[in-house]
Design a protein around this motif. Structure first.
Motif, PDB file in Angstrom:
ATOM      1  N   UNK A  10       0.824  -1.220   0.000  1.00 23.95           N
ATOM      2  CA  UNK A  10       0.000   0.000   0.000  1.00 23.95           C
ATOM      3  C   UNK A  10       0.854   1.263   0.000  1.00 23.95           C
ATOM      4  N   UNK A  11       2.086   1.170   0.493  1.00 25.97           N
ATOM      5  CA  UNK A  11       2.970   2.329   0.621  1.00 25.97           C
ATOM      6  C   UNK A  11       3.464   2.792  -0.751  1.00 25.97           C
ATOM      7  N   UNK A  12       3.359   4.107  -0.997  1.00 25.23           N
ATOM      8  CA  UNK A  12       3.853   4.692  -2.245  1.00 25.23           C
ATOM      9  C   UNK A  12       5.176   5.407  -2.055  1.00 25.23           C
ATOM     10  N   UNK A  13       5.685   5.422  -0.833  1.00 27.88           N
ATOM     11  CA  UNK A  13       6.959   6.079  -0.569  1.00 27.88           C
ATOM     12  C   UNK A  13       6.886   7.596  -0.593  1.00 27.88           C
ATOM     13  N   UNK A  14       5.771   8.156  -0.173  1.00 21.56           N
ATOM     14  CA  UNK A  14       5.600   9.619  -0.203  1.00 21.56           C
ATOM     15  C   UNK A  14       6.479  10.327   0.830  1.00 21.56           C
ATOM     16  N   UNK A  15       6.813   9.637   1.928  1.00 19.81           N
ATOM     17  CA  UNK A  15       7.693  10.203   2.936  1.00 19.81           C
ATOM     18  C   UNK A  15       7.022  11.019   4.024  1.00 19.81           C
ATOM     19  N   UNK A  16       5.714  11.126   4.017  1.00 17.31           N
ATOM     20  CA  UNK A  16       5.029  11.905   5.054  1.00 17.31           C
ATOM     21  C   UNK A  16       5.246  11.320   6.444  1.00 17.31           C
ATOM     22  N   UNK A  17       5.302  10.009   6.536  1.00 19.15           N
ATOM     23  CA  UNK A  17       5.535   9.374   7.836  1.00 19.15           C
ATOM     24  C   UNK A  17       6.944   9.685   8.337  1.00 19.15           C
ATOM     25  N   UNK A  18       7.892   9.753   7.443  1.00 17.26           N
ATOM     26  CA  UNK A  18       9.280  10.048   7.801  1.00 17.26           C
ATOM     27  C   UNK A  18       9.395  11.468   8.341  1.00 17.26           C
ATOM     28  N   UNK A  19       8.774  12.393   7.662  1.00 19.43           N
ATOM     29  CA  UNK A  19       8.817  13.804   8.056  1.00 19.43           C
ATOM     30  C   UNK A  19       8.158  14.016   9.417  1.00 19.43           C
ATOM     31  N   UNK A  20       7.070  13.297   9.677  1.00 20.42           N
ATOM     32  CA  UNK A  20       6.282  13.525  10.884  1.00 20.42           C
ATOM     33  C   UNK A  20       6.667  12.675  12.085  1.00 20.42           C
ATOM     34  N   UNK A  21       7.568  11.727  11.928  1.00 17.46           N
ATOM     35  CA  UNK A  21       8.001  10.915  13.061  1.00 17.46           C
ATOM     36  C   UNK A  21       8.986  11.728  13.909  1.00 17.46           C
ATOM     37  N   UNK A  22       8.578  12.053  15.124  1.00 10.88           N
ATOM     38  CA  UNK A  22       9.423  12.894  15.979  1.00 10.88           C
ATOM     39  C   UNK A  22      10.698  12.177  16.418  1.00 10.88           C
ATOM     40  N   UNK A  23      10.677  10.860  16.423  1.00  2.12           N
ATOM     41  CA  UNK A  23      11.853  10.084  16.848  1.00  2.12           C
ATOM     42  C   UNK A  23      12.708   9.624  15.669  1.00  2.12           C
ATOM     43  N   UNK A  24      12.265   9.926  14.449  1.00  2.00           N
ATOM     44  CA  UNK A  24      12.989   9.562  13.210  1.00  2.00           C
ATOM     45  C   UNK A  24      13.243   8.063  13.129  1.00  2.00           C
ATOM     46  N   UNK A  25      12.186   7.275  13.339  1.00  2.00           N
ATOM     47  CA  UNK A  25      12.298   5.823  13.345  1.00  2.00           C
ATOM     48  C   UNK A  25      11.871   5.178  12.029  1.00  2.00           C
ATOM     49  N   UNK A  26      11.467   5.981  11.057  1.00  2.00           N
ATOM     50  CA  UNK A  26      11.042   5.455   9.758  1.00  2.00           C
ATOM     51  C   UNK A  26      11.983   6.010   8.684  1.00  2.00           C
ATOM     52  N   UNK A  27      12.418   5.150   7.792  1.00  2.00           N
ATOM     53  CA  UNK A  27      13.320   5.552   6.709  1.00  2.00           C
ATOM     54  C   UNK A  27      12.731   5.103   5.375  1.00  2.00           C
ATOM     55  N   UNK A  28      13.228   5.690   4.296  1.00  2.00           N
ATOM     56  CA  UNK A  28      12.731   5.362   2.963  1.00  2.00           C
ATOM     57  C   UNK A  28      13.758   4.512   2.226  1.00  2.00           C
ATOM     58  N   UNK A  29      13.964   3.317   2.709  1.00  2.00           N
ATOM     59  CA  UNK A  29      14.856   2.388   2.021  1.00  2.00           C
ATOM     60  C   UNK A  29      14.359   0.964   2.184  1.00  2.00           C
ATOM     61  N   UNK A  30      13.056   0.844   2.298  1.00  2.00           N
ATOM     62  CA  UNK A  30      12.462  -0.472   2.453  1.00  2.00           C
ATOM     63  C   UNK A  30      12.444  -1.229   1.143  1.00  2.00           C
ATOM     64  N   UNK A  31      11.832  -2.377   1.160  1.00  2.00           N
ATOM     65  CA  UNK A  31      11.782  -3.194  -0.052  1.00  2.00           C
ATOM     66  C   UNK A  31      10.937  -2.542  -1.142  1.00  2.00           C
ATOM     67  N   UNK A  32      11.207  -2.911  -2.366  1.00  2.00           N
ATOM     68  CA  UNK A  32      10.454  -2.387  -3.506  1.00  2.00           C
ATOM     69  C   UNK A  32       9.121  -3.126  -3.585  1.00  2.00           C
ATOM     70  N   UNK A  33       8.053  -2.365  -3.794  1.00  2.00           N
ATOM     71  CA  UNK A  33       6.721  -2.965  -3.883  1.00  2.00           C
ATOM     72  C   UNK A  33       6.499  -3.568  -5.266  1.00  2.00           C
ATOM     73  N   UNK A  34       5.362  -4.200  -5.462  1.00  2.00           N
ATOM     74  CA  UNK A  34       5.018  -4.777  -6.767  1.00  2.00           C
ATOM     75  C   UNK A  34       4.895  -3.707  -7.833  1.00  2.00           C
TER      76      UNK A  34
END
Length: 67
Positions: A10-34
């Motif tokens: 479901x993830x499109x890699x928009x990065x909104x979760x990365x920007x809004x995580x105050x602890x910086x626990x999410x990164x944009x280098x996960x696996x490639x989707x279908x």
């Protein structure tokens, strides 16, 4: 201790979760989707408080947070 699960199909890699995580626990280098998109990845950490902001800002409802 909280846990975050990101649905990579479901993830499109928009990065909104990365920007809004105050602890910086999410990164944009996960696996490639279908669809060929690089997805967000939760970097497991005991410092996640389970605030749920990442799930709220996700436009694709790809993030689940458990406390």
């Amino acid at each position: 201790m909280a846990r975050i699960k990101i649905n990579r199909e479901r993830c499109k890699g928009c990065g909104l979760c990365i920007i809004n995580c105050s602890k910086k626990l999410i990164v944009l280098n996960g696996p490639v989707s279908k669809m060929g998109l690089t997805t967000a990845k939760y970097t497991w950490s005991k410092s996640c408080g389970g605030c749920g902001v990442c799930a709220v800002v996700c436009p694709d409802c790809a993030i689940e947070v458990w406390r």
